[in-house]
Design an enzyme around this catalytic site. Structure first.
Site, PDB file in Angstrom:
ATOM      1  N   HIS A   1       5.378 -35.989   0.010  1.00 42.56           N
ATOM      2  CA  HIS A   1       4.510 -36.668   0.968  1.00 42.56           C
ATOM      3  C   HIS A   1       4.027 -38.004   0.400  1.00 42.56           C
ATOM      4  CE1 HIS A   1       1.484 -36.744   4.270  1.00 42.56           C
ATOM      5  NE2 HIS A   1       0.793 -37.452   3.389  1.00 42.56           N
ATOM      6  N   GLU A   2       3.480 -37.954  -0.794  1.00 42.19           N
ATOM      7  CA  GLU A   2       2.960 -39.183  -1.401  1.00 42.19           C
ATOM      8  C   GLU A   2       4.084 -40.137  -1.776  1.00 42.19           C
ATOM      9  OE1 GLU A   2      -0.085 -39.787  -1.145  1.00 42.19           O
ATOM     10  OE2 GLU A   2      -0.644 -37.754  -0.527  1.00 42.19           O
TER      11      GLU A   2
END
Length: 369
Positions: free
Chosen positions: A25-26
């Site tokens: 996600h990051e």
């Protein structure tokens, strides 16, 4: 019935499940930000005190926090991990070209959107790998048997009927039918089916049943009362694997939306909302069943993480996206005061939800019994 895994096993399984999802996600935020020339000060998996980390040649601090319930990328110009602009001091002139908040609104929009998109892409990749190796579950949505006394019997479904849609959702396979029906215990729905080349529609109230899984946990599901044929795993042509995996991922996403709408509208109990403790328990249970079940769970968790982050709640990615769209329409940013109050409200909402789901989780474990 299986015994519950030990606590240490549950904790390890949870970390192995949630860690890669947060990282992907990051990483989505980070890579798109790099494409637009935004500098990153920190890339953190987990919150709180750093327990391990290093600094790369670009000056980004990559670290692991002690509380593994999320992560963040802190860009140049951010006041905090939630990417609020730092209004307490001006960004140095030499840093403005790499400051997140000095980029056009549409670039910030894409940077924020990239996080949830990365989670959906990871799920698609996992399902594509399964379809390539094992085939895609696509048992025909044909009625094989009708159980006596069931809803299907009451509306006179017959063996050989092909179910086409339920509750307005297209049904392409028996797996689709099971997914739609199980989410609607006791609901009145429209069922469309084909019989001898003729399309027919009937309305019926689905049955309901409390079932127990391998670990003794009870779930309330909807019932139609039909049995299909033998399970079919269909070989997927190479060029169709990604489209089919994408379609499968979005079908599961729609199921999550269905469940959320049912809770909001009161058709499903809020007791069905689970939090981090429940996720950890499920991760441990599925890991104890083997790698196949665990990897499938990671795909579901990834969809869940991407979907939740798209909700228009300040502090989540969806809340930022709303601000950037508003900025694009108004041709100026939302006021700092409005953003500050929105972030405060969003934080309060998330903390209240975390507390509520934690109480739910503890109740499901029998703590208050």
């Amino acid at each position: 019935m299986f015994d519950q895994p030990p606590l240490w096993f549950i904790l390890i399984a949870f970390l192995l499940a949630i860690g890669p999802l947060v990282f992907f996600h990051e990483l989505g935020h980070y890579w798109v930000a790099r494409m637009f020339g935004v500098g990153a000060e920190q890339f953190s998996i987990g919150f709180g005190r750093e327990i391990a980390g290093w600094t790369d040649k670009r000056g980004t601090r990559w670290k692991v926090g002690w509380l593994p319930l999320g992560g963040y990328v802190r860009f140049v110009g951010d006041m905090n991990p939630a990417s609020q602009p730092d209004t307490t001091k001006d960004v140095a002139p030499e840093l403005r070209d790499i400051s997140f908040h000095h980029k056009p609104w549409w670039q910030r929009f894409l940077i924020v959107l990239a996080g949830p998109v990365a989670n959906f892409l990871l799920a698609i990749a996992i399902f594509a790998a399964f379809f390539a190796v094992f085939g895609m579950p696509r048992t025909p949505a044909l009625v094989g048997q009708v159980q006596p006394g069931s809803v299907a019997a009451s509306i006179k479904l017959q063996p050989g009927d092909r179910i086409e849609s339920i509750a307005g959702q297209d049904v392409r396979s028996f797996e689709d039918m099971r997914r739609v029906v199980s989410l609607r215990p006791g609901e009145r729905v429209t069922i469309a089916f084909e019989r001898a080349g003729s399309r027919q529609e009937v309305e019926a109230r689905l049955g309901e049943q409390v079932v127990t899984d391998e670990f003794g946990q009870e779930f309330r599901i909807g019932l139609l009362g039909v049995l299909g044929g033998d399970r079919v795993l269909e070989k997927v042509p190479v060029l169709r694997i990604i489209p089919e995996a994408t379609s499968y991922t979005f079908a599961l996403t729609r199921s999550m939306i269905d469940g959320l709408v049912q809770i909001v509208t009161g058709r499903r109990s809020t007791k069905d909302l689970g939090g981090p403790l429940k996720m950890a328990q499920i991760a441990g249970q599925q890991a104890s069943l083997g790698a196949f079940a665990f990897i499938q769970l990671i795909a579901l968790f990834s969809i869940n993480l991407g979907f939740i982050n798209l909700l228009p709640v300040p502090m989540l990615d969806g809340g930022h996206l709303v601000f950037y769209v508003a900025e694009g329409i108004r041709r100026r940013p939302v006021s700092e005061r409005a953003q500050d109050w929105a972030f405060r409200g969003g934080l309060a909402l998330l903390l209240a939800l975390l507390l509520f789901t934690t109480v739910n989780d503890l109740a499901s474990f029998g703590l208050f019994g």
